[in-house]
Design a protein around this motif. Structure first.
Motif, PDB file in Angstrom:
ATOM      1  N   GLU C 105       0.840  -1.035  -0.113  1.00 15.75           N
ATOM      2  CA  GLU C 105       0.198   0.199   0.002  1.00 15.75           C
ATOM      3  C   GLU C 105       0.916   1.364  -0.193  1.00 15.75           C
ATOM      4  O   GLU C 105       0.575   2.309  -0.807  1.00 15.75           O
ATOM      5  CB  GLU C 105      -0.780   0.165   1.139  1.00 15.75           C
ATOM      6  CG  GLU C 105      -1.890  -1.244   1.040  1.00 15.75           C
ATOM      7  CD  GLU C 105      -2.569  -1.434   2.283  1.00 15.75           C
ATOM      8  OE1 GLU C 105      -3.923  -2.017   2.385  1.00 15.75           O
ATOM      9  OE2 GLU C 105      -2.133  -1.136   3.680  1.00 15.75           O
ATOM     10  N   ILE C 106       2.010   1.144   0.801  1.00 14.82           N
ATOM     11  CA  ILE C 106       2.711   2.354   0.653  1.00 14.82           C
ATOM     12  C   ILE C 106       3.294   2.580  -0.787  1.00 14.82           C
ATOM     13  O   ILE C 106       3.477   3.610  -1.110  1.00 14.82           O
ATOM     14  CB  ILE C 106       4.340   2.114   1.783  1.00 14.82           C
ATOM     15  CG1 ILE C 106       3.652   1.928   3.142  1.00 14.82           C
ATOM     16  CG2 ILE C 106       5.337   3.067   1.570  1.00 14.82           C
ATOM     17  CD1 ILE C 106       4.744   1.939   4.313  1.00 14.82           C
ATOM     18  N   GLU C 107       3.811   1.432  -1.342  1.00 19.35           N
ATOM     19  CA  GLU C 107       4.335   1.592  -2.702  1.00 19.35           C
ATOM     20  C   GLU C 107       3.310   2.119  -3.745  1.00 19.35           C
ATOM     21  O   GLU C 107       3.443   3.033  -4.348  1.00 19.35           O
ATOM     22  CB  GLU C 107       4.649   0.158  -3.255  1.00 19.35           C
ATOM     23  CG  GLU C 107       5.481   0.188  -4.317  1.00 19.35           C
ATOM     24  CD  GLU C 107       5.670  -1.273  -4.698  1.00 19.35           C
ATOM     25  OE1 GLU C 107       5.867  -1.515  -5.902  1.00 19.35           O
ATOM     26  OE2 GLU C 107       5.885  -2.144  -4.059  1.00 19.35           O
ATOM     27  N   GLN C 108       1.956   1.652  -3.610  1.00 16.87           N
ATOM     28  CA  GLN C 108       0.976   2.019  -4.387  1.00 16.87           C
ATOM     29  C   GLN C 108       0.727   3.705  -4.010  1.00 16.87           C
ATOM     30  O   GLN C 108       0.610   4.574  -4.908  1.00 16.87           O
ATOM     31  CB  GLN C 108      -0.428   1.496  -4.029  1.00 16.87           C
ATOM     32  CG  GLN C 108      -1.550   1.823  -5.095  1.00 16.87           C
ATOM     33  CD  GLN C 108      -2.978   1.351  -4.494  1.00 16.87           C
ATOM     34  OE1 GLN C 108      -3.152   0.765  -3.523  1.00 16.87           O
ATOM     35  NE2 GLN C 108      -4.093   1.841  -5.241  1.00 16.87           N
ATOM     36  N   CYS C 109       0.756   4.163  -2.971  1.00 20.41           N
ATOM     37  CA  CYS C 109       0.649   5.628  -2.443  1.00 20.41           C
ATOM     38  C   CYS C 109       1.591   6.419  -3.162  1.00 20.41           C
ATOM     39  O   CYS C 109       1.540   7.309  -3.733  1.00 20.41           O
ATOM     40  CB  CYS C 109       0.475   5.671  -1.040  1.00 20.41           C
ATOM     41  SG  CYS C 109      -0.784   5.612   0.046  1.00 20.41           S
ATOM     42  N   GLY C 110       2.995   5.614  -2.827  1.00 17.91           N
ATOM     43  CA  GLY C 110       4.046   6.299  -3.608  1.00 17.91           C
ATOM     44  C   GLY C 110       4.123   6.599  -5.128  1.00 17.91           C
ATOM     45  O   GLY C 110       4.421   7.574  -5.652  1.00 17.91           O
ATOM     46  N   ASN C 111       3.660   5.553  -5.639  1.00 13.79           N
ATOM     47  CA  ASN C 111       3.278   5.786  -7.297  1.00 13.79           C
ATOM     48  C   ASN C 111       2.399   6.865  -7.577  1.00 13.79           C
ATOM     49  O   ASN C 111       2.328   7.396  -8.694  1.00 13.79           O
ATOM     50  CB  ASN C 111       2.735   4.390  -7.686  1.00 13.79           C
ATOM     51  CG  ASN C 111       3.594   3.246  -7.580  1.00 13.79           C
ATOM     52  OD1 ASN C 111       5.080   3.577  -7.666  1.00 13.79           O
ATOM     53  ND2 ASN C 111       3.089   1.924  -7.822  1.00 13.79           N
ATOM     54  N   ASN C 112       1.499   7.271  -6.604  1.00 10.82           N
ATOM     55  CA  ASN C 112       0.505   8.298  -6.967  1.00 10.82           C
ATOM     56  C   ASN C 112       0.839   9.541  -6.109  1.00 10.82           C
ATOM     57  O   ASN C 112       0.009  10.568  -6.079  1.00 10.82           O
ATOM     58  CB  ASN C 112      -0.753   8.073  -6.668  1.00 10.82           C
ATOM     59  CG  ASN C 112      -1.483   6.774  -7.303  1.00 10.82           C
ATOM     60  OD1 ASN C 112      -1.198   6.795  -8.721  1.00 10.82           O
ATOM     61  ND2 ASN C 112      -2.011   5.840  -6.831  1.00 10.82           N
ATOM     62  N   ASP C 113       2.094   9.620  -5.795  1.00 12.81           N
ATOM     63  CA  ASP C 113       2.650  10.958  -4.901  1.00 12.81           C
ATOM     64  C   ASP C 113       1.942  11.168  -3.813  1.00 12.81           C
ATOM     65  O   ASP C 113       1.546  12.219  -3.586  1.00 12.81           O
ATOM     66  CB  ASP C 113       2.938  11.969  -5.859  1.00 12.81           C
ATOM     67  CG  ASP C 113       4.046  11.872  -6.972  1.00 12.81           C
ATOM     68  OD1 ASP C 113       5.077  11.264  -6.713  1.00 12.81           O
ATOM     69  OD2 ASP C 113       3.942  12.110  -7.913  1.00 12.81           O
TER      70      ASP C 113
END
Lengths: 295, 309, 324
Positions: C105-113
């Motif tokens: 989830e952190i990664e997914q958030c990161g991808n969307n800044d």
């Protein structure tokens, strides 16, 4: 029946049949009343439960997990905001479609197809309209999950067939002689529709539209499908604000564990919703009685 | 209709033509809506069926979209819908039919004038309110009165409420059909010495049969699509039902298609996997079933309208 | 005839009156609407765990009374659904979470800044409940709980203890999609076994309360808050994690005795959303209230004042970063 009467003695014939006749009459009357009486009993129950809960504080507060502080204002305002938007969308579209079908269209294949299609759309489950709203307005047009616009458009599509059908009936009720008179004076079709047909049919159209809005205000499933939020605090401040509505808030409160919610706050919400609904329908009936039965 | 048509668009004005097409656009919007519904459902349902075979979906007897082992058999949901449909039919069809007979054959004009709007109210109450009634009043009442072991969430109260809601649908369309039966038929039977009971049951009802049939189908289609009552009061237990065991059918929690859709719609489902797409597959199934039923009802109804025109 | 002609005149006038009235009403309504819709952009959107929901609801409600022009929406989507479909997709500003954010989830958030800021707001205790008439039972060990709730485990009460009734369990639990399920599954069932699937699964805790109330042989589990609101209608079971039976209560959860069924609850604020004044104000307000009775009133254990001060510092730093 014929076999019975043939074998029964003449003096017994009338009596037996009469008993059966009276019994059947009473049975039919009882059947007619059973639904009405059950609903009345349930309404009485909910009204009694709402006593002490439905007060000014309930109507003006935001929701709260404590039943004694819970309020209905955002849901009430949300419902009215959605309803006004729906009226703005469905009224012109519904009247337009009805005018086309009644005044312009010939009795051809396309017209019959449209007509059948409208009748069918009126029977599509509301939860399916919810999926349409999810795919079209939330997905494709991206106007925001659970927003005022998405909610209004979705429910507008749902009640549009009802609005069209009732507007058609109102337009059909305008006597043909009046149209012919207008044409006779050289008016064009559009002039006739604008000056003769629509003014005459307007009370009927208004009545039908308002009654359809009554249906709209009770719709819950489409709102759930377009991911309307569970609870909203504060009033909608843009078309893209997330919106709550009375039936949705009722649904969500019904899952709260405390009995004060089940038999208090929810009852108050139900009574509020029904009062708003009753008001809407009364307006429709007043319009109908005042303007339609005059001629 | 028989009068000559003197209407004209007023070809000279572009406005007249513009309005014609504007109105036509409004009417075509309804077709667009149908197309949009079908496309919305199909696009995601096709995605779903790319991951779950159509055969597994239509013949599977387990529905468990998020709980391991995952299964997407729609039959338990259709069973749930069937229970609600049967239950509400048992309530609404006889009551609605008797109501229609009463209104059409027995009631005075004055009595009919207030009974009919009162009946329409039954269909006008928001379904979320019926669901709440079923849960907090009807279920406890049945539990207290009948010596049965009723679950908190059960098909019985939900189908009673759905049944009450669709009574006016049965009664008003059936009554229309009965009123359309020519009086000459009634007079002929009275002339033969028949009582009102005989006339109603042996003359009027058979003559109005197609209208009555049409009302039944329409009402049941409405029951199948009903969402909030079952979502609130019928529970969330997808299971296969045993038609020979009415107690098992009605006293326990079930899950009809619509309620499963609400559960998926509000559930904690991440992303665009089959669990989420199954929403559209179930929606499509529901749409097809109700669409076919509405179509049949419409066709049957148009037949009776022609018979006694 | 004559009646007709006299009646048609007032009817005509009436229609005109009516149309005039309708248009006045409509434009009045529109004017009112534009007034309401004028204050744009003042929105805070929240989704996520249904466990944290009542805490956020209570705080949002009192925030709303002081800031009536802010449109604050709150959805129950479950922790994972909230992160995956709403928060990390940039559709909400805050996510309620009954567990820490996962790496994916952190990664997914990161991808969307989107930068999630974790703030603990309360401690939750899960409660195992039975019908008050089930007088044979007061306490269960973690092993016994596992045996009852694992796939392929016991089916009758007598399977756990021979002295108990030879009746099948009627089990009510959280739906697999909820954070409560994840938590119970992790704390009781463990990784080697699966949670059983033949139980009444629901997102709605009241279903569980009602189900357990309805049958003497029923058992269920859910957040402590729901128990604290219905202490008479259902009975809470003490849990023995090897050190004797511990009763679930605010006290035992706060001092860490009630293991393994107590856990921290969080909200995650998107750092980027703190650029919006409404989100900033709400987050500050939330942090100030998180150590107060507001939390214990909804049945959770409030965080300590030290933890609160730590949160306020964290938030302040993030706000300074985005507004600088």
């Amino acid at each position: 029946m014929a076999a019975d009467t043939g074998e029964t003695p003449a003096d017994g014939f009338g009596r037996v049949s009469r008993t059966k006749d009276v019994a059947f009459r009473l049975l039919a009357l009882a059947a007619t009343l059973v639904g009405i009486v059950s609903l009345a009993a349930l309404l009485l129950n909910v009204a009694v439960d709402a006593v002490g809960w439905l007060d000014w504080q309930f109507l003006t507060n935001p929701p709260h997990p404590n039943p004694y502080e819970a309020g209905f204002l955002p849901a009430l305002v949300g419902s009215i905001a959605i309803m006004l938007m729906i009226a703005l969308v469905t009224f012109p579209l519904g009247v337009g479609a009805a005018v086309y079908l009644e005044e312009y269209a010939n009795d051809g294949y396309l017209t019959r197809f449209i007509q059948l299609n409208i009748a069918n759309l009126a029977g599509v489950p509301s939860v399916v309209y919810g999926l349409l709203g999810l795919g079209l307005f939330v997905g494709l047009f991206n106007i925001g999950y659970g927003s005022v616009l998405a909610a209004a458009f979705t429910i507008a599509l749902l009640i549009l067939p009802i609005v069209i059908i009732s507007a058609q009936e109102a337009i059909r009720a305008v006597p043909d002689s009046q149209r012919q008179a207008s044409y006779g004076m050289g008016a064009t079709k559009w002039q006739t529709i604008r000056n003769v047909v629509l003014p005459r049919a307007m009370p009927g159209i208004m009545t039908g539209t308002i009654l359809a809005l009554g249906r709209a205000i009770g719709e819950t499933a489409p709102l759930i499908m377009i991911a309307a939020p569970t609870t909203v605090f504060g009033l909608p401040n843009s078309f893209f604000s997330k919106v709550s509505a009375m039936p949705l808030q009722i649904y969500n409160w019904a899952s709260y564990p405390q009995t004060e919610f089940q038999y208090g706050v929810v009852a108050a919400g139900v009574v509020t919703l029904l009062v708003v609904l009753l008001t809407i329908n009364s307006i429709a009936i007043v319009i109908r009685n005042r303007y339609q039965q005059r001629t | 209709m028989s009068q000559p048509d003197f209407s004209h668009d007023g070809i000279r004005t572009a406005r007249g033509i513009a309005f014609r097409y504007l109105f036509m656009l409004c009417a075509l919007l309804s077709i667009l809506t149908t197309v949009a519904i079908i496309l919305t459902l199909l696009i995601d349902a096709v995605d779903f069926f790319a991951q779950v075979s159509l055969v597994d979906f239509l013949t599977g007897t387990r529905w468990s979209p998020t709980n391991e082992p995952i299964a997407f058999g729609v039959l338990p949901l259709i069973s749930g819908t069937l229970v609600i449909t049967i239950g509400s039919a048992l309530v609404a069809l006889p009551i609605g039919l008797l109501t229609a007979i009463y209104l059409s054959e027995y009631a005075s004009d004055r009595r009919r004038a207030y009974l009919k709007p009162a009946l329409e109210v039954l269909a006008g109450v928001p379904t979320v309110v019926y669901g709440y009634f079923a849960l907090v009043y009807v279920t406890p009442a049945i539990d207290a009165i009948l010596p049965v072991d009723l679950s908190t969430f059960n098909a019985l109260s939900a189908s009673i409420m759905v049944g009450i809601m669709i009574i006016p649908m049965v009664s008003s369309i059936s009554e229309d059909a009965m009123s359309a039966v020519p009086d000459s038929l009634r007079q002929a039977s009275y002339g033969l010495g028949a009582t009102k009971f005989t006339v109603s049951t042996s003359v009027v009802v058979p003559a109005a049969l197609s209208g009555i049939f049409s009302s039944f189908i329409l009402a049941l289609s409405r029951a199948i699509g009903e969402t909030m009552i079952v979502a609130i009061a019928a529970g969330q237990t997808p299971r296969m039902i045993d038609l020979t065991d009415p107690a098992g059918m009605f006293l326990d929690s079930i899950q009809p298609m619509t309620s499963a859709m609400v559960q998926i719609g509000t559930g904690d489902i991440v992303g665009q996997g089959p669990a989420y797409k199954s929403l559209f597959a179930v929606g499509l199934t529901l749409f097809v079933i109700t669409f076919v039923m509405n179509l049949i009802s419409e066709l049957v109804a148009s037949r009776y309208r022609e018979v006694y025109r | 005839m004559s009646r007709d002609s006299t009646a048609s005149l007032p009817a005509g006038l009436g229609r005109r009156d009516f149309l005039a009235a309708a248009s006045v009403g409509l434009s009045g309504g529109l004017a009112g609407c534009t007034g309401v819709f004028a204050a744009e952009g003042n929105n805070v959107n929240i989704a996520g765990s249904s466990t944290v929901f009542p805490v956020t609801e209570a705080i949002a409600s009192s925030f709303s009374e002081q800031n009536p022009t802010v449109n604050l929406s709150l959805s129950k989507t479950g922790t994972g659904g909230g992160f995956g479909n709403f928060f990390c997709a940039g559709r909400t500003d805050i996510n309620n979470a009954s567990r820490s954010i996962a790496d994916a989830e952190i990664e997914q958030c990161g991808n969307n800044d989107i930068t999630p800021i974790e703030l603990q707001v309360a401690t939750d205790a899960l409660t195992v409940v039975v019908n008050p008439d089930a007088d044979w039972i007061d306490c269960l060990t973690v092993e016994q709980l596992r045996e009852i709730w694992r796939a392929g485990g016991a089916t009758h009460w007598s399977d756990i203890n021979e002295e108990w009734p030879d009746e099948p369990f009627e089990l009510y639990g959280a739906a697999t999609t909820s954070g409560t399920f994840d938590y119970f599954n992790e704390a009781i069932i463990g990784e080697e076994e699966n949670h059983r699937s033949d139980y009444h699964a629901t997102e709605r805790d009241r279903t569980i309360v009602q189900g357990v109330q309805g049958s003497e042989y029923a058992m269920g589990y859910f957040g402590f808050s729901y128990y604290s609101e219905n202490p008479d209608s259902i009975k809470a079971i003490s849990v023995d994690d090897g050190d004797g039976c511990v009763e679930p209560s605010i006290q035992t959860a706060m001092n860490g005795e009630y293991t393994p069924l107590s856990r921290p609850l969080f909200i995650y604020v998107a750092k980027e959303s703190l650029e919006k004044a409404a989100v900033r104000d709400f987050a500050r307000f939330y942090m100030k209230r998180a150590a107060t009775d507001l939390v214990s009133e909804v049945g959770y254990v409030p965080i300590t004042e030290d933890k609160r001060d730590e949160n306020i510092e964290k938030l302040k730093a993030a706000i300074e970063e985005v507004t600088a």
